[in-house]
Design a protein around this motif. Structure first.
Motif, PDB file in Angstrom:
ATOM      1  N   HIS A 254      10.321 -12.394   4.953  1.00 26.90           N
ATOM      2  CA  HIS A 254       9.616 -13.079   3.880  1.00 26.90           C
ATOM      3  C   HIS A 254       9.448 -14.555   4.226  1.00 26.90           C
ATOM      4  N   HIS A 255       8.560 -15.207   3.477  1.00 26.33           N
ATOM      5  CA  HIS A 255       8.273 -16.610   3.754  1.00 26.33           C
ATOM      6  C   HIS A 255       9.539 -17.448   3.612  1.00 26.33           C
ATOM      7  N   VAL A 256       9.689 -18.410   4.517  1.00 23.69           N
ATOM      8  CA  VAL A 256      10.896 -19.232   4.558  1.00 23.69           C
ATOM      9  C   VAL A 256      11.119 -20.002   3.256  1.00 23.69           C
ATOM     10  N   LYS A 257      10.068 -20.271   2.503  1.00 18.45           N
ATOM     11  CA  LYS A 257      10.197 -21.050   1.277  1.00 18.45           C
ATOM     12  C   LYS A 257      10.991 -20.317   0.190  1.00 18.45           C
TER      13      LYS A 257
ATOM     14  N   ALA B 215       3.028 -15.291  -2.685  1.00 17.20           N
ATOM     15  CA  ALA B 215       2.559 -14.287  -3.639  1.00 17.20           C
ATOM     16  C   ALA B 215       2.527 -12.896  -3.008  1.00 17.20           C
ATOM     17  N   ASP B 216       2.118 -12.805  -1.745  1.00 19.67           N
ATOM     18  CA  ASP B 216       2.115 -11.506  -1.060  1.00 19.67           C
ATOM     19  C   ASP B 216       3.512 -10.898  -1.039  1.00 19.67           C
ATOM     20  N   ASP B 217       4.519 -11.716  -0.758  1.00 19.94           N
ATOM     21  CA  ASP B 217       5.900 -11.215  -0.753  1.00 19.94           C
ATOM     22  C   ASP B 217       6.296 -10.694  -2.125  1.00 19.94           C
ATOM     23  N   LEU B 218       5.952 -11.450  -3.166  1.00 22.37           N
ATOM     24  CA  LEU B 218       6.327 -11.060  -4.520  1.00 22.37           C
ATOM     25  C   LEU B 218       5.599  -9.794  -4.951  1.00 22.37           C
ATOM     26  N   VAL B 219       4.322  -9.701  -4.612  1.00 28.05           N
ATOM     27  CA  VAL B 219       3.540  -8.509  -4.973  1.00 28.05           C
ATOM     28  C   VAL B 219       4.105  -7.265  -4.296  1.00 28.05           C
ATOM     29  N   ALA B 220       4.400  -7.363  -3.004  1.00 30.25           N
ATOM     30  CA  ALA B 220       4.922  -6.208  -2.278  1.00 30.25           C
ATOM     31  C   ALA B 220       6.246  -5.743  -2.871  1.00 30.25           C
ATOM     32  N   THR B 221       7.132  -6.690  -3.173  1.00 26.49           N
ATOM     33  CA  THR B 221       8.432  -6.332  -3.754  1.00 26.49           C
ATOM     34  C   THR B 221       8.261  -5.737  -5.150  1.00 26.49           C
ATOM     35  N   ALA B 222       7.394  -6.346  -5.955  1.00 27.26           N
ATOM     36  CA  ALA B 222       7.190  -5.864  -7.318  1.00 27.26           C
ATOM     37  C   ALA B 222       6.618  -4.456  -7.333  1.00 27.26           C
ATOM     38  N   ARG B 223       5.649  -4.211  -6.486  1.00 27.54           N
ATOM     39  CA  ARG B 223       5.017  -2.892  -6.489  1.00 27.54           C
ATOM     40  C   ARG B 223       5.959  -1.814  -5.973  1.00 27.54           C
ATOM     41  N   GLN B 224       6.851  -2.174  -5.083  1.00 27.44           N
ATOM     42  CA  GLN B 224       7.854  -1.213  -4.644  1.00 27.44           C
ATOM     43  C   GLN B 224       8.776  -0.802  -5.800  1.00 27.44           C
ATOM     44  N   GLN B 225       8.913  -1.700  -6.784  1.00 25.48           N
ATOM     45  CA  GLN B 225       9.772  -1.410  -7.931  1.00 25.48           C
ATOM     46  C   GLN B 225       8.980  -0.973  -9.162  1.00 25.48           C
ATOM     47  N   GLY B 226       7.700  -0.698  -8.950  1.00 30.51           N
ATOM     48  CA  GLY B 226       6.893  -0.165 -10.036  1.00 30.51           C
ATOM     49  C   GLY B 226       6.282  -1.194 -10.961  1.00 30.51           C
ATOM     50  N   VAL B 227       6.365  -2.486 -10.622  1.00 29.92           N
ATOM     51  CA  VAL B 227       5.722  -3.514 -11.433  1.00 29.92           C
ATOM     52  C   VAL B 227       4.317  -3.724 -10.877  1.00 29.92           C
ATOM     53  N   PRO B 228       3.270  -3.480 -11.667  1.00 30.90           N
ATOM     54  CA  PRO B 228       1.884  -3.441 -11.154  1.00 30.90           C
ATOM     55  C   PRO B 228       1.272  -4.829 -10.937  1.00 30.90           C
ATOM     56  N   LEU B 229       1.740  -5.518  -9.928  1.00 30.49           N
ATOM     57  CA  LEU B 229       1.281  -6.876  -9.642  1.00 30.49           C
ATOM     58  C   LEU B 229       0.240  -6.852  -8.526  1.00 30.49           C
ATOM     59  N   PHE B 230      -0.745  -7.734  -8.585  1.00 30.39           N
ATOM     60  CA  PHE B 230      -1.660  -7.880  -7.449  1.00 30.39           C
ATOM     61  C   PHE B 230      -1.983  -9.360  -7.251  1.00 30.39           C
TER      62      PHE B 230
ATOM     63  N   ALA C  73       0.819  -1.219   0.000  1.00 31.04           N
ATOM     64  CA  ALA C  73       0.000   0.000   0.000  1.00 31.04           C
ATOM     65  C   ALA C  73       0.846   1.260   0.000  1.00 31.04           C
ATOM     66  N   SER C  74       2.101   1.156   0.454  1.00 28.37           N
ATOM     67  CA  SER C  74       2.953   2.335   0.483  1.00 28.37           C
ATOM     68  C   SER C  74       3.427   2.730  -0.911  1.00 28.37           C
ATOM     69  N   ALA C  75       3.282   1.813  -1.879  1.00 22.69           N
ATOM     70  CA  ALA C  75       3.635   2.126  -3.257  1.00 22.69           C
ATOM     71  C   ALA C  75       2.420   2.717  -3.964  1.00 22.69           C
ATOM     72  N   PRO C  76       2.643   3.454  -5.034  1.00 20.68           N
ATOM     73  CA  PRO C  76       1.507   4.014  -5.782  1.00 20.68           C
ATOM     74  C   PRO C  76       0.580   2.912  -6.270  1.00 20.68           C
ATOM     75  N   ALA C  77      -0.704   3.213  -6.333  1.00 18.35           N
ATOM     76  CA  ALA C  77      -1.672   2.239  -6.829  1.00 18.35           C
ATOM     77  C   ALA C  77      -1.328   1.870  -8.263  1.00 18.35           C
ATOM     78  N   PRO C  78      -1.285   0.590  -8.579  1.00 18.64           N
ATOM     79  CA  PRO C  78      -0.854   0.183  -9.917  1.00 18.64           C
ATOM     80  C   PRO C  78      -1.887   0.516 -10.984  1.00 18.64           C
ATOM     81  N   ALA C  79      -1.374   0.960 -12.105  1.00 15.35           N
ATOM     82  CA  ALA C  79      -2.222   1.137 -13.280  1.00 15.35           C
ATOM     83  C   ALA C  79      -2.031  -0.092 -14.160  1.00 15.35           C
ATOM     84  N   ASP C  80      -3.113  -0.531 -14.803  1.00 13.22           N
ATOM     85  CA  ASP C  80      -3.064  -1.728 -15.646  1.00 13.22           C
ATOM     86  C   ASP C  80      -2.402  -2.885 -14.893  1.00 13.22           C
ATOM     87  N   PRO C  81      -2.958  -3.294 -13.752  1.00 12.26           N
ATOM     88  CA  PRO C  81      -2.295  -4.293 -12.908  1.00 12.26           C
ATOM     89  C   PRO C  81      -2.225  -5.666 -13.554  1.00 12.26           C
TER      90      PRO C  81
END
Length: 404
Positions: free
Chosen positions: A378-381, A129-144, A105-113
């Motif tokens: 992040h998840h141990v896996k 998936a939550d870990d990947l989404v959070a990391t991606a959105r911090q880098q501007g990749v619009p994942l949800f 949520a601290s990253a901008p809301a993704p456009a065309d997610p």
């Protein structure tokens, strides 16, 4: 009838006979002094009084201090079990999800997610998936992250052009099954999918009653999987068929908590859970360790040992540290979790071109951030992910190029 109903008159008669026997000479003015008759009357009267009074003394003894009967053995009801495990599962998954959502949520809301179809909200797919989404959105990749019923649901969503499902998780054994299916639609689905990233081992957990020692013992028994895990159902069917076992039923209609409680309370014989350890489903059982009914004494994790040639399964082990209630290490099998994508590489349309470019960014991001993802919180896996691992039979995604 109370004491006075019978014993009262007997006592009165007995006292009368006793007194007559004692006072017979006086009552007859000395005319009758037969000692034998007097003795008989005294004895009869005394016995009658004793007979009448004995129940009173017995009642007094019974009504005095008594030994209470032992309490009934403690019982774990299905309702109490489900409530306990549901609450515990929610607590186990709430904090990580809140932390991940806060970061995203601290990253901008993704456009065309970009939709990432994962799995049940309490499962390992969703947490990873939550870990990947959070990391991606911090880098501007619009994942949800999109919650689903698991592998089979994800594959159908990925193959459906009307769904926003560009990425998704799936078990390696299900993908192999698709490719070999007699159904042309399933084989077509397999041709549309590409491997983005081989992830981690998903251990096969078989929680069984202690009277079940091998898969063969499940013949004619009731076996469960959770309604939220289609992949677990598929793996259960595959393993039972490979072992030549026909259960009385293989039910996938219950929630995870309800299915676990069916096994814990003896209403089912086993439950199959395919998920990366430690899965919250089985961690939640620690909430019952101190229950007076000791339900965990009646279950264990079933060891699995099947030929692995060309099956897509791997050797795995569940250790004591994975679940607090597990007493000894357990040998088992595992499938490989895969991150899959729809094949956008033809780039025939503007939409395909845009998605391919986004997957390219995501591929670079994963390679760059994988060392950080492998560390807490992040998840141990994530620590098991090796981008260079090969998975036979599946083509690498040309857009993301991860693992190429």
């Amino acid at each position: 009838m109370g004491w006075a109903g019978i014993n009262g008159p007997v006592l009165i008669v007995g006292l009368g006979v006793l007194l007559i026997g004692l006072l017979l000479p006086w009552l007859t003015a000395g005319l009758n002094t037969d000692r034998g008759l007097r003795g008989t009357m005294v004895l009869v009267g005394a016995l009658a009084c004793a007979y009448a009074l004995l129940p009173m003394f017995g009642a007094n003894r019974v009504s005095g201090p008594s030994i209470d009967p032992p309490p009934p053995p403690p019982v774990l009801t299905a309702a109490a079990c489900i409530d306990t495990l549901s609450t515990r599962m929610g607590a186990l998954t709430a904090a990580p999800r809140l932390a991940s959502h806060a970061k995203a949520a601290s990253a901008p809301a993704p456009a065309d997610p970009i939709g990432l179809v994962s799995g049940s909200g309490t499962g390992t797919y969703h947490a990873v998936a939550d870990d990947l989404v959070a990391t991606a959105r911090q880098q501007g990749v619009p994942l949800f992250n999109r919650e689903t019923l698991g592998s089979l649901d994800n594959l159908h969503l990925l193959a459906n052009p009307k769904e926003n499902a560009a990425l998704g998780f799936a078990q390696s054994d299900i993908l192999a099954w698709l490719a070999r299916s007699d159904d042309p639609a399933n084989r077509q689905t397999a041709t549309l999918l590409r491997l983005v990233l081989p992830l981690y081992a998903e251990e096969v957990h078989v929680l069984a009653r202690t009277g079940v020692h091998t898969l063969a013992d499940l013949a004619g028994r009731r076996v469960l999987t959770a309604s939220s895990s289609q992949g677990s159902l598929h793996t259960a069917e595959t393993l039972l068929r490979a072992a030549g076992v026909v259960p009385a039923s293989l039910d996938s209609q219950q929630t995870a908590a309800a299915a676990l409680c069916s096994v814990l309370t003896g209403r089912a014989d086993a439950m199959v859970i395919v998920a990366g350890k430690p899965t919250p489903h089985l961690v939640s059982l620690d909430a019952l360790r101190d229950h007076p009914a000791r339900p965990l004494d009646g279950v264990h994790l079933l060891p699995l040992d099947l030929p692995l040639d060309n099956t897509g399964y791997e050797v795995a082990r569940i250790d004591r540290g994975d679940y607090p209630w597990v007493a000894q290490p357990v040998s088992t099998l595992a499938v490989r979790a895969l991150l899959m994508a729809f094949d956008f590489s033809p780039q025939r349309t503007a939409y395909q071109q845009r998605r391919c470019q986004q997957l390219q960014r995501l591929g670079r991001l994963i390679e760059q951030e994988l060392p950080a993802l492998a560390k807490p919180p992040h998840h141990v896996k994530w620590g098991e992910v090796n981008p260079k691992r090969t998975v036979s039979g599946w083509r690498l995604d040309a857009c993301s190029r991860v693992g190429a």
